[in-house]
Scaffold this motif. Structure first.
Motif, PDB file in Angstrom:
ATOM      1  N   VAL A 153       0.858  -1.189   0.000  1.00 31.41           N
ATOM      2  CA  VAL A 153       0.000   0.000   0.000  1.00 31.41           C
ATOM      3  C   VAL A 153       0.888   1.232   0.000  1.00 31.41           C
ATOM      4  CG1 VAL A 153      -1.982  -1.082   1.101  1.00 31.41           C
ATOM      5  CG2 VAL A 153      -0.201  -0.020   2.528  1.00 31.41           C
ATOM      6  N   TYR A 154       0.326   2.320  -0.489  1.00 26.95           N
ATOM      7  CA  TYR A 154       1.068   3.589  -0.508  1.00 26.95           C
ATOM      8  C   TYR A 154       1.471   3.932   0.924  1.00 26.95           C
ATOM      9  CZ  TYR A 154       2.084   8.082  -2.846  1.00 26.95           C
ATOM     10  OH  TYR A 154       2.700   9.171  -3.413  1.00 26.95           O
ATOM     11  N   PRO A 155       2.740   4.251   1.155  1.00 29.40           N
ATOM     12  CA  PRO A 155       3.161   4.560   2.532  1.00 29.40           C
ATOM     13  C   PRO A 155       2.469   5.810   3.054  1.00 29.40           C
ATOM     14  CG  PRO A 155       5.057   4.258   1.074  1.00 29.40           C
ATOM     15  CD  PRO A 155       3.843   4.343   0.198  1.00 29.40           C
ATOM     16  N   GLY A 156       2.278   5.859   4.356  1.00 34.08           N
ATOM     17  CA  GLY A 156       1.866   7.106   4.992  1.00 34.08           C
ATOM     18  C   GLY A 156       3.104   7.954   5.294  1.00 34.08           C
ATOM     19  N   TRP A 157       3.004   8.753   6.332  1.00 29.47           N
ATOM     20  CA  TRP A 157       4.130   9.624   6.680  1.00 29.47           C
ATOM     21  C   TRP A 157       4.294   9.618   8.188  1.00 29.47           C
ATOM     22  CZ3 TRP A 157       2.929  13.677   9.940  1.00 29.47           C
ATOM     23  CH2 TRP A 157       1.564  14.004  10.044  1.00 29.47           C
ATOM     24  N   TYR A 158       5.491   9.995   8.602  1.00 26.65           N
ATOM     25  CA  TYR A 158       5.710  10.218  10.031  1.00 26.65           C
ATOM     26  C   TYR A 158       6.487  11.509  10.186  1.00 26.65           C
ATOM     27  CZ  TYR A 158      10.132   7.636   9.083  1.00 26.65           C
ATOM     28  OH  TYR A 158      11.319   7.180   8.565  1.00 26.65           O
ATOM     29  N   PRO A 159       6.396  12.138  11.357  1.00 25.35           N
ATOM     30  CA  PRO A 159       6.928  13.490  11.512  1.00 25.35           C
ATOM     31  C   PRO A 159       8.421  13.572  11.170  1.00 25.35           C
ATOM     32  CG  PRO A 159       5.485  12.993  13.335  1.00 25.35           C
ATOM     33  CD  PRO A 159       5.654  11.707  12.547  1.00 25.35           C
ATOM     34  N   GLY A 160       8.764  14.585  10.397  1.00 31.85           N
ATOM     35  CA  GLY A 160      10.162  14.857  10.090  1.00 31.85           C
ATOM     36  C   GLY A 160      10.669  14.229   8.812  1.00 31.85           C
ATOM     37  N   ARG A 161       9.884  13.332   8.206  1.00 35.72           N
ATOM     38  CA  ARG A 161      10.330  12.671   6.976  1.00 35.72           C
ATOM     39  C   ARG A 161       9.288  12.836   5.876  1.00 35.72           C
ATOM     40  NH1 ARG A 161      13.895   9.074   5.932  1.00 35.72           N
ATOM     41  NH2 ARG A 161      13.704  10.215   3.983  1.00 35.72           N
ATOM     42  N   THR A 162       9.789  12.948   4.646  1.00 36.30           N
ATOM     43  CA  THR A 162       8.902  12.885   3.502  1.00 36.30           C
ATOM     44  C   THR A 162       8.530  11.419   3.239  1.00 36.30           C
ATOM     45  OG1 THR A 162       8.564  13.709   1.252  1.00 36.30           O
ATOM     46  CG2 THR A 162      10.704  12.678   1.733  1.00 36.30           C
ATOM     47  N   VAL A 163       7.575  11.199   2.350  1.00 36.51           N
ATOM     48  CA  VAL A 163       7.096   9.845   2.074  1.00 36.51           C
ATOM     49  C   VAL A 163       8.217   9.036   1.411  1.00 36.51           C
ATOM     50  CG1 VAL A 163       5.279   8.505   0.957  1.00 36.51           C
ATOM     51  CG2 VAL A 163       4.834  10.864   1.703  1.00 36.51           C
ATOM     52  N   HIS A 164       8.438   7.810   1.895  1.00 36.22           N
ATOM     53  CA  HIS A 164       9.549   7.025   1.360  1.00 36.22           C
ATOM     54  C   HIS A 164       9.355   5.548   1.619  1.00 36.22           C
ATOM     55  CE1 HIS A 164      10.564   7.773   5.571  1.00 36.22           C
ATOM     56  NE2 HIS A 164      11.214   6.613   5.544  1.00 36.22           N
ATOM     57  N   ILE A 165      10.039   4.749   0.816  1.00 33.03           N
ATOM     58  CA  ILE A 165      10.175   3.306   1.031  1.00 33.03           C
ATOM     59  C   ILE A 165      11.672   3.030   1.161  1.00 33.03           C
ATOM     60  CG2 ILE A 165       9.994   1.026  -0.075  1.00 33.03           C
ATOM     61  CD1 ILE A 165       7.390   1.938  -1.339  1.00 33.03           C
ATOM     62  N   HIS A 166      12.050   2.301   2.194  1.00 32.27           N
ATOM     63  CA  HIS A 166      13.443   1.885   2.331  1.00 32.27           C
ATOM     64  C   HIS A 166      13.692   0.688   1.417  1.00 32.27           C
ATOM     65  CE1 HIS A 166      14.216   4.318   5.984  1.00 32.27           C
ATOM     66  NE2 HIS A 166      12.925   4.105   6.226  1.00 32.27           N
ATOM     67  N   ALA A 167      14.873   0.640   0.821  1.00 33.06           N
ATOM     68  CA  ALA A 167      15.226  -0.485  -0.049  1.00 33.06           C
ATOM     69  C   ALA A 167      16.691  -0.848   0.166  1.00 33.06           C
ATOM     70  CB  ALA A 167      14.994  -0.132  -1.509  1.00 33.06           C
ATOM     71  N   LYS A 168      16.937  -2.148   0.102  1.00 25.15           N
ATOM     72  CA  LYS A 168      18.301  -2.659   0.268  1.00 25.15           C
ATOM     73  C   LYS A 168      18.479  -3.791  -0.729  1.00 25.15           C
ATOM     74  CE  LYS A 168      19.824  -3.478   4.518  1.00 25.15           C
ATOM     75  NZ  LYS A 168      21.144  -2.900   4.880  1.00 25.15           N
ATOM     76  N   ALA A 169      19.614  -3.788  -1.420  1.00 23.27           N
ATOM     77  CA  ALA A 169      19.901  -4.860  -2.377  1.00 23.27           C
ATOM     78  C   ALA A 169      21.169  -5.589  -1.947  1.00 23.27           C
ATOM     79  CB  ALA A 169      20.070  -4.297  -3.778  1.00 23.27           C
ATOM     80  N   HIS A 170      21.159  -6.889  -2.145  1.00 26.55           N
ATOM     81  CA  HIS A 170      22.281  -7.744  -1.771  1.00 26.55           C
ATOM     82  C   HIS A 170      22.743  -8.502  -3.010  1.00 26.55           C
ATOM     83  CE1 HIS A 170      20.684  -7.571   2.447  1.00 26.55           C
ATOM     84  NE2 HIS A 170      19.544  -7.529   1.796  1.00 26.55           N
ATOM     85  N   LEU A 171      24.029  -8.420  -3.295  1.00 29.10           N
ATOM     86  CA  LEU A 171      24.571  -9.279  -4.343  1.00 29.10           C
ATOM     87  C   LEU A 171      25.418 -10.411  -3.776  1.00 29.10           C
ATOM     88  CD1 LEU A 171      25.492  -7.019  -7.355  1.00 29.10           C
ATOM     89  CD2 LEU A 171      23.364  -8.183  -6.815  1.00 29.10           C
ATOM     90  N   ASP A 172      25.886 -10.257  -2.537  1.00 32.04           N
ATOM     91  CA  ASP A 172      26.535 -11.369  -1.838  1.00 32.04           C
ATOM     92  C   ASP A 172      26.426 -11.085  -0.352  1.00 32.04           C
ATOM     93  OD1 ASP A 172      28.761  -9.800  -0.891  1.00 32.04           O
ATOM     94  OD2 ASP A 172      29.697 -10.029  -2.856  1.00 32.04           O
ATOM     95  N   SER A 173      27.003 -11.957   0.473  1.00 29.35           N
ATOM     96  CA  SER A 173      26.783 -11.849   1.917  1.00 29.35           C
ATOM     97  C   SER A 173      27.440 -10.613   2.513  1.00 29.35           C
ATOM     98  CB  SER A 173      27.306 -13.112   2.607  1.00 29.35           C
ATOM     99  OG  SER A 173      28.688 -13.258   2.343  1.00 29.35           O
ATOM    100  N   ARG A 174      28.335  -9.966   1.808  1.00 33.45           N
ATOM    101  CA  ARG A 174      29.020  -8.803   2.366  1.00 33.45           C
ATOM    102  C   ARG A 174      28.666  -7.505   1.649  1.00 33.45           C
ATOM    103  NH1 ARG A 174      32.373 -12.823   1.709  1.00 33.45           N
ATOM    104  NH2 ARG A 174      33.150 -11.947  -0.219  1.00 33.45           N
ATOM    105  N   SER A 175      28.083  -7.609   0.481  1.00 35.08           N
ATOM    106  CA  SER A 175      27.827  -6.411  -0.312  1.00 35.08           C
ATOM    107  C   SER A 175      26.361  -6.036  -0.231  1.00 35.08           C
ATOM    108  CB  SER A 175      28.208  -6.656  -1.775  1.00 35.08           C
ATOM    109  OG  SER A 175      29.579  -6.939  -1.866  1.00 35.08           O
TER     110      SER A 175
END
Ligand code: FE
Length: 213
Positions: free
Chosen positions: A128-150
């Motif tokens: 669902v479209y994210p809401g907001w919390y004080p002090g931050r603009t609307v965002h989705i966190h994302a993390k990508a992994h290509l190996d166990s250390r990167s």
């Protein structure tokens, strides 16, 4: 490959190191699975992880878990910067707050998930479209992994006008006006922004993320 695969098993399959870039798209029709490849790759800014990240054990496409809100399909494409060649078998995590601005924690897992890129470098998440919390603009966190250390961590942003339109609807509209837009956000700094299009009863947000190795 997209079933209940433990992420540590996944990471054992993956290799490489990464630095990220985004490939912009110019004047081509949009394939259903994600961003099209195109000339003109530019570096995607790395962004802080934020305080809310938790590890997930399961891979899943639908991360909604019944949280109310505007349906959102997040379509990401992981590809080589420069050539824009798709990168398969990259594990991509996303996590974001709900319509009330709350993250899952304490063992709850709503609005968090991991997917592995297919042969075309694409992953999709139903949410669902994210809401907001004080002090931050609307965002989705994302993390990508290509190996166990990167790992590469960033945040995905939304057009403010679209966010304002969504927040005028239920269940987002039982809160006061949000405090922070993109340009007023201390982390945003022209961070990667999802390209939004209306789809079905909600939105589709797509972005190509390039990896320079
Ligand atoms: Fe956050």
């Amino acid at each position: 490959m997209h079933g209940d695969i433990d992420r540590r098993q996944l990471l054992g399959l993956l290799g490489g190191s990464l630095a990220f870039a985004a490939c912009t798209r110019r004047g081509r029709s949009e394939p259903s699975g994600g961003e099209s490849s195109a000339a003109g790759c530019t570096v995607t800014p790395s962004q802080t992880e934020g305080p809310y990240y938790v590890e997930l054990d399961k891979v899943r496409r639908d991360i909604t878990e019944g949280r109310p809100g505007m349906p959102l399909l997040v379509a990401l494409k992981v590809q080589e910067a420069g050539s824009c060649a798709p990168i398969a078998n990259a594990a991509v995590d996303v996590w974001h707050c709900d319509a009330s601005g709350d993250y899952s924690d304490g063992g709850a897992t709503f609005l968090r998930g991991t997917q592995v890129t297919d042969a075309d470098g694409n992953v999709e998440f139903l949410t669902v479209y994210p809401g907001w919390y004080p002090g931050r603009t609307v965002h989705i966190h994302a993390k990508a992994h290509l190996d166990s250390r990167s790992e590469f961590t960033t945040q995905l942003y939304f057009d403010d006008a679209v966010s304002d339109a969504v927040f005028a609807t239920a269940p987002y509209n039982d809160r006061g006006k949000r405090s922070t837009t993109n340009v007023r956000d201390s982390i945003y700094r022209s961070g990667p922004q999802l390209r939004l299009a209306k789809e079905g009863g909600g939105y589709r947000g797509s972005l190509a993320i390039g990896v320079k190795r």
